[in-house]
Scaffold this motif. Structure first.
Motif, short mmCIF file in Angstrom:
data_model
loop_
_atom_site.label_atom_id
_atom_site.label_comp_id
_atom_site.label_asym_id
_atom_site.label_seq_id
_atom_site.Cartn_x
_atom_site.Cartn_y
_atom_site.Cartn_z
N ASN A 58 0.80 -1.22 0.00
CA ASN A 58 0.00 0.00 0.00
C ASN A 58 0.83 1.27 0.00
OD1 ASN A 58 -2.33 -1.46 -0.07
ND2 ASN A 58 -3.18 -0.66 1.85
N LEU A 59 2.11 1.14 0.35
CA LEU A 59 3.01 2.29 0.36
C LEU A 59 3.82 2.38 -0.93
CD1 LEU A 59 4.32 2.01 4.05
CD2 LEU A 59 2.51 3.49 3.17
N GLY A 60 3.50 1.51 -1.88
CA GLY A 60 4.21 1.52 -3.15
C GLY A 60 5.56 0.84 -3.12
N GLN A 61 5.84 0.08 -2.06
CA GLN A 61 7.12 -0.61 -1.92
C GLN A 61 7.06 -1.98 -2.59
OE1 GLN A 61 7.35 -0.63 2.35
NE2 GLN A 61 7.92 1.55 2.48
N LEU A 62 8.07 -2.30 -3.38
CA LEU A 62 8.10 -3.55 -4.11
C LEU A 62 8.56 -4.70 -3.20
CD1 LEU A 62 9.78 -2.31 -7.43
CD2 LEU A 62 7.34 -2.60 -6.95
N PRO A 160 13.48 -4.36 -1.76
CA PRO A 160 14.61 -3.42 -1.81
C PRO A 160 14.53 -2.35 -0.73
CG PRO A 160 13.12 -3.07 -3.65
CD PRO A 160 12.70 -4.33 -3.00
N GLU A 161 13.34 -2.18 -0.13
CA GLU A 161 13.15 -1.18 0.92
C GLU A 161 13.56 -1.70 2.30
OE1 GLU A 161 12.26 1.83 0.17
OE2 GLU A 161 11.73 1.45 -1.92
N SER A 162 13.71 -3.01 2.43
CA SER A 162 14.03 -3.59 3.73
C SER A 162 15.46 -3.25 4.14
CB SER A 162 13.87 -5.11 3.68
OG SER A 162 14.38 -5.71 4.86
N LYS A 163 15.64 -2.94 5.43
CA LYS A 163 16.95 -2.61 5.98
C LYS A 163 17.64 -3.85 6.57
CE LYS A 163 16.20 1.72 5.05
NZ LYS A 163 16.85 2.35 3.87
N SER A 164 16.97 -4.99 6.53
CA SER A 164 17.56 -6.22 7.06
C SER A 164 18.61 -6.75 6.09
CB SER A 164 16.48 -7.28 7.29
OG SER A 164 15.58 -6.87 8.29
N THR A 219 -2.97 -2.43 10.35
CA THR A 219 -1.60 -1.89 10.39
C THR A 219 -0.94 -2.01 9.03
OG1 THR A 219 -1.32 -2.46 12.73
CG2 THR A 219 0.68 -2.09 11.45
N THR A 220 -0.56 -0.90 8.44
CA THR A 220 0.17 -0.92 7.18
C THR A 220 1.64 -1.17 7.48
OG1 THR A 220 -1.38 0.60 6.11
CG2 THR A 220 0.81 0.39 5.13
N VAL A 221 2.18 -2.23 6.92
CA VAL A 221 3.57 -2.60 7.16
C VAL A 221 4.48 -1.77 6.26
CG1 VAL A 221 5.29 -4.43 7.03
CG2 VAL A 221 3.00 -4.92 7.94
N ASP A 222 5.42 -1.06 6.89
CA ASP A 222 6.43 -0.26 6.19
C ASP A 222 7.75 -1.03 6.29
OD1 ASP A 222 8.09 1.64 5.12
OD2 ASP A 222 7.52 3.25 6.50
N PHE A 223 8.22 -1.59 5.18
CA PHE A 223 9.38 -2.47 5.21
C PHE A 223 10.63 -1.85 5.86
CE2 PHE A 223 7.23 -4.68 1.49
CZ PHE A 223 6.85 -5.77 2.24
#
Length: 252
Positions: A58-62, A160-164, A219-223
């Motif tokens: 939903n945040l446009g994150q792939l 690609p947005e994940s910081k892990s 809850t919208t998950v933000d990677f």
């Protein structure tokens, strides 16, 4: 010979009464059928394809999905007259296992059914019963050794947005004690038609499993901010999300 005739007639009459009684009992005995629950996996309106297809939250994150497993239990069918049929079996649904996507319910009483209840998770008794077999065998990879309890739902992938490390995301959700109880029960109503269970053929319930719901609402998950949940922190937020992932496609 004359004396034998009455006894023969009595014997025949007795057999007739016995057959009639047996026929009455067979008619009175409940008739049972089979119900097949067919699970079809999606991400939004797209069919789920592991590791290759890229989705957008939903945040446009792939993101891509590499693994999905979850425990379903206490499945119950509710008749239009409010009578219930409930199974105590546990089912481990695995996107990578075709056979796990079809759940067979045997010996279901015949009748008209209007809804189904499905519990996501493992109850407290089975969580505290140590090593078990079947779907609950720890070899299935859904048991926390550190917590002596079961993982109810496992979703893993990459973004690609994940910081892990490796840009992974992983949500391993479990816990049955308050305030970390992640067991969720879903009621799905058959809106368009009732489910007729008959002896002659298996009835079918097709259910859409939308994995995008695990990442949104409420809850919208933000990677970048929440790429990993592998303990009780934030687990209930994901559990509140995954209770919305089931919808009825068709009953027949």
């Amino acid at each position: 010979m004359i004396k034998l005739i009455p006894y023969s007639l009595q014997f025949i009459a007795g057999i007739a009464v016995l057959v009639a009684a047996m026929s009455f009992k067979s008619i009175d005995r409940p008739v049972h059928g089979q119900v097949k629950i067919q699970l079809e996996f999606y991400v939004g309106n797209e069919k789920l394809v592991l590791d290759t297809f890229t989705y957008k939250n939903n945040l446009g994150q792939l993101y891509t999905i590499s693994k999905f497993k979850c425990y379903l239990s206490n499945i119950s069918l509710i008749q239009t007259n409010k009578k219930e049929f409930t199974t105590s079996e546990y089912y481990l649904v695995d996107e990578d296992d075709v056979d796990s996507k079809v759940i067979n319910l045997e010996n279901v009483p015949s009748g008209e059914y209007s809804s189904i209840n499905i519990t996501i998770g493992v109850d407290s008794i089975h969580n505290c019963s140590g090593v078990q077999s079947g779907a609950l065998d720890p070899v299935k990879g859904m048991f926390w050794a550190w917590n002596t309890g079961y993982i109810f739902m496992k979703l893993e992938g990459h973004s690609p947005e994940s910081k892990s490390p490796g840009n992974i995301f992983e949500y391993h959700i479990g816990g049955f004690k308050e305030p970390n109880n992640c067991i969720r029960t879903v009621t799905l109503k058959f809106e368009k038609s009732t489910l007729s269970v008959l002896r002659e053929e298996a009835s079918v319930i097709k259910i859409k499993v939308d994995l995008s719901e695990i990442l949104k609402t409420p809850t919208t998950v933000d990677f970048p901010k929440l790429s990993s949940v592998t303990d009780f922190n934030n687990a209930t937020k994901i559990a509140d999300n995954y209770k919305d992932m089931f919808t009825i496609i068709e009953v027949k």
